[in-house]
Design an enzyme around this catalytic site. Sequence first.
Site, PDB file in Angstrom:
ATOM      1  N   GLU A 185       0.817  -1.218   0.000  1.00  0.00           N
ATOM      2  CA  GLU A 185       0.000   0.000   0.000  1.00  0.00           C
ATOM      3  C   GLU A 185       0.850   1.268   0.000  1.00  0.00           C
ATOM      4  O   GLU A 185       0.374   2.336  -0.310  1.00  0.00           O
ATOM      5  CB  GLU A 185      -0.959   0.004   1.199  1.00  0.00           C
ATOM      6  CG  GLU A 185      -2.359  -0.474   0.862  1.00  0.00           C
ATOM      7  CD  GLU A 185      -2.414  -1.898   0.333  1.00  0.00           C
ATOM      8  OE1 GLU A 185      -1.548  -2.714   0.687  1.00  0.00           O
ATOM      9  OE2 GLU A 185      -3.327  -2.195  -0.451  1.00  0.00           O
ATOM     10  N   ARG A 187      17.863   4.469 -23.640  1.00  0.00           N
ATOM     11  CA  ARG A 187      17.896   4.809 -25.067  1.00  0.00           C
ATOM     12  C   ARG A 187      18.520   6.180 -25.319  1.00  0.00           C
ATOM     13  O   ARG A 187      18.933   6.481 -26.429  1.00  0.00           O
ATOM     14  CB  ARG A 187      16.490   4.766 -25.660  1.00  0.00           C
ATOM     15  CG  ARG A 187      15.873   3.360 -25.627  1.00  0.00           C
ATOM     16  CD  ARG A 187      14.400   3.370 -25.938  1.00  0.00           C
ATOM     17  NE  ARG A 187      14.103   4.015 -27.201  1.00  0.00           N
ATOM     18  CZ  ARG A 187      14.258   3.451 -28.397  1.00  0.00           C
ATOM     19  NH1 ARG A 187      14.679   2.207 -28.491  1.00  0.00           N
ATOM     20  NH2 ARG A 187      13.988   4.116 -29.483  1.00  0.00           N
ATOM     21  N   ASP A 233      12.861   9.509 -32.107  1.00  0.00           N
ATOM     22  CA  ASP A 233      11.559   9.097 -32.633  1.00  0.00           C
ATOM     23  C   ASP A 233      10.449   9.745 -31.809  1.00  0.00           C
ATOM     24  O   ASP A 233      10.664  10.769 -31.173  1.00  0.00           O
ATOM     25  CB  ASP A 233      11.450   7.560 -32.699  1.00  0.00           C
ATOM     26  CG  ASP A 233      11.636   6.923 -31.338  1.00  0.00           C
ATOM     27  OD1 ASP A 233      11.684   7.646 -30.320  1.00  0.00           O
ATOM     28  OD2 ASP A 233      11.744   5.689 -31.301  1.00  0.00           O
TER      29      ASP A 233
END
Length: 252
Positions: free
Chosen positions: A116, A153, A167
């Site tokens: 939680e 990346r 991209d």
Amino acid sequence: MRISVVTIFPEMFDALKCCGVFRRALESGIIDFMVFNLRDFTDDRHHVVDDYPFGGGPGMVMKVEPFYNFMDWYKSKFSSNPFVILTTPQGKRFNSDVARQLAEKEELVFLCGRYEGVDERVVNMVDEELSIGDYVLSGGELAAMVMIEALSRFVPGVLGDEDSSRDSFYNELLDHSHYTRPREFRGMKVPDVLLKGDHEKIRLFRHMERIKRTILRRPDLFLKRDLNLEDKKAIIQLVRLLAEGKKVEEME
Ligand code: 6GU
């Protein structure tokens, strides 16, 4: 770059290490990735990592001591000042800009929350709380993997072709369509313009597709964009085609 994770489910990260671009980044030594088991940093015999919440309420709370024990050990071992991230649905939203900023850090540590919640005192030693979206995951492991994969990346050398990190979202337009052989499959044809070798036309076609897609699918992204000359030329062509009752794929 060094990336470390502490979690009660270290095995989950096998999915990240096993394959593709991230695996190659590990093999080439561009990224040094380590996963640690939070249970190894508990003080008690039973390696308990959670406890009942003070004040009552449902669920369990992740204990504070294992996280501090881990960070003490980590800092003594690597004698460093890492940037520490806590994964939580309460965090700031992760996106491409955050990924790029994180990729510039020398050393990252991801603390994966579970159950939680995490004892609030853990937050005191964290540099940033991050979330990947407006939904709740049972734990931060998948979210950490998403963030690590996306930020890696942007680490120089991780992608063979540096352009590929530019991209979708890099410049706030979605990507254009992609096709490979065969030229026709079950009646579905590759747009003519891609087969004819006129590279100026192909560039225009792709830019028109990116503009059209972004407007239709993500008007929020398009509204944030400062239109450049290329954008305006693409929009002119799009409106022309529209006036002629043609589709982008029918571009001559
Ligand atoms: Cl970072 N953690 C959890 N548990 N749920 C999430 C999340 C993170 N991001 C979106 N949902």
